[in-house]
Design an enzyme around this catalytic site. Sequence first.
Site, PDB file in Angstrom:
ATOM      1  CG  HIS A 270      78.923  29.156  49.947  1.00 34.83           C
ATOM      2  ND1 HIS A 270      78.535  30.374  50.507  1.00 34.83           N
ATOM      3  CD2 HIS A 270      77.941  28.251  49.721  1.00 34.83           C
ATOM      4  CE1 HIS A 270      77.306  30.347  50.439  1.00 34.83           C
ATOM      5  NE2 HIS A 270      76.870  28.928  50.363  1.00 34.83           N
ATOM      6  CG  HIS A 309      79.297  38.719  48.827  1.00 39.53           C
ATOM      7  ND1 HIS A 309      78.191  38.472  48.233  1.00 39.53           N
ATOM      8  CD2 HIS A 309      79.176  37.795  49.888  1.00 39.53           C
ATOM      9  CE1 HIS A 309      77.228  37.462  48.764  1.00 39.53           C
ATOM     10  NE2 HIS A 309      77.882  37.307  49.733  1.00 39.53           N
ATOM     11  CG  ASP A 365      82.724  33.317  55.461  1.00 36.48           C
ATOM     12  OD1 ASP A 365      82.074  32.962  56.556  1.00 36.48           O
ATOM     13  OD2 ASP A 365      82.446  32.849  54.607  1.00 36.48           O
TER      14      ASP A 365
END
Length: 439
Positions: A270, A309, A365
């Site tokens: 995450h 994702h 990210d």
Amino acid sequence: MGDPKLSISDSRTGQKYDIDIRQATVRAMDFRAIREDPEEFGMLVYDPGYTNTASCTSRITFIDGRKGILRYRGYPIEQLAEHCAYTEVAHLLLHGELPTQHELDAWNTEIMENSMLHENIKKFMDGFLYDAHPMGMMVSTVAALSTFYPDAKDIASKSNRYRQQVRLIGKMPTIAAYAYRKSQGYPYAYPDWDLGYSENLIHMLWNGTRRQPKPEQAQVLARALDTLFILHADHEQNCSTSTMRQVGSAHADPYVSLSAAATALYGPLHGGANEAVLTMLEEIGSMERIPEFIRQVKAGERRLMGFGHRVYKNYDPRARIIRRIADQVFEITGRNPKIDLARELERIALDDDYFVKRRLYPNVDFYSGIIYQAMGFAPEMFTVLFAIGRTVGWLAHWEELMNDPEKRIARPRQLYLGPDEQTLTPIEQRLGQAREKVS
Ligand code: ACO
């Protein structure tokens, strides 16, 4: 044609059922009526990882993962990132609409006036080891705030909930800065109420240290941080937000609920992925080693961190914006050479069948860690920064939950696969095979 129905025929009994469809969704509880025997519990819906389960209704964030669309309260993320300050977006998420200038001024003052931490927090922080992970310090400190504000337990009062929400938005950057200063061995720096949200964070992080940026540099860095916080502010029912709702549904106070949400964010699948991306880039080290790394990923030996994702099966729109911010930050900080490795990895992956077939694209990210590192943050701080931005999202969902007439304590069911009833063997006759039995 009447109301839309899903017609189900149960081959075990020959029974037919008509289940209401609303917004292409059926209610899981309607399946309970499907049973072979009237004494039976009824049909369950099995969904590990909740990949196809709507756990709530929400009016905060819209995502279309196939088209790469992200909107907060209807506003496209691209427009918010370009035109708004983070606190404006925080107002939008929490209050439901963008503020007027007058409302924004009052909101900023309220947040900044809540940025100070009780002096005892310093003693609490001092108890951590010198090499404690700042994310561990942050989640513990946020939970500890519950003991400083016992009034937070009155979650039925809207005005009381609001007081805690502003406290949390105000104090998260201060907790982050304390955790950073502790990890560097610097004395803690108090917030400066006259500064903007991200400018104050920069002040608390680096004031009086060798990293202290010049005022004009601080402005550029503050704008970059503001934009990163906007991109991280909410993302509907992700793992940490669902945790916030899950813990909140038990009527735990917002500090311990938010600490639990931040703990979920800490995981490398995450929010911890940005730290994992940097570790991965460091390990790859040079362009020549990229093909071997990609081979390992395709062989299933490892994951390309920052890629893929659960929701986006297209380019994450946040990653596109972050790529642009990188260049602005590098003008101040100098270029982080890892950006070249990252872009090359992206180029190869987007052209490779393995990634194309599985619809794996860079996520938020993939580039954020590279920017944070260029700004002077160690990888351990990346998720802490993410948590600052996400705080308002967690709180907006918590508030929505508190106002939801359908709210119930979150309590999923399970599909029990264990043994049937067993007869207990006296301890002296047991064979000690427990470990082999548990897989
Ligand atoms: N690298 C290589 N292969 C991948 C990756 C990746 N990063 N992500 C998914 N895959 C592959 C899986 O191996 C699987 O392949 P298979 O069908 O041959 O078995 C397929 O793609 C589907 O993957 P799942 O794990 O089922 O996808 P899921 O939706 O459960 O997981 C997740 C999503 C956790 C984000 C995953 O893509 C991942 O681990 N990515 C790396 C970690 C990361 O960057 N996390 C940050 C997400 S953004 C955020 O949380 C803020």
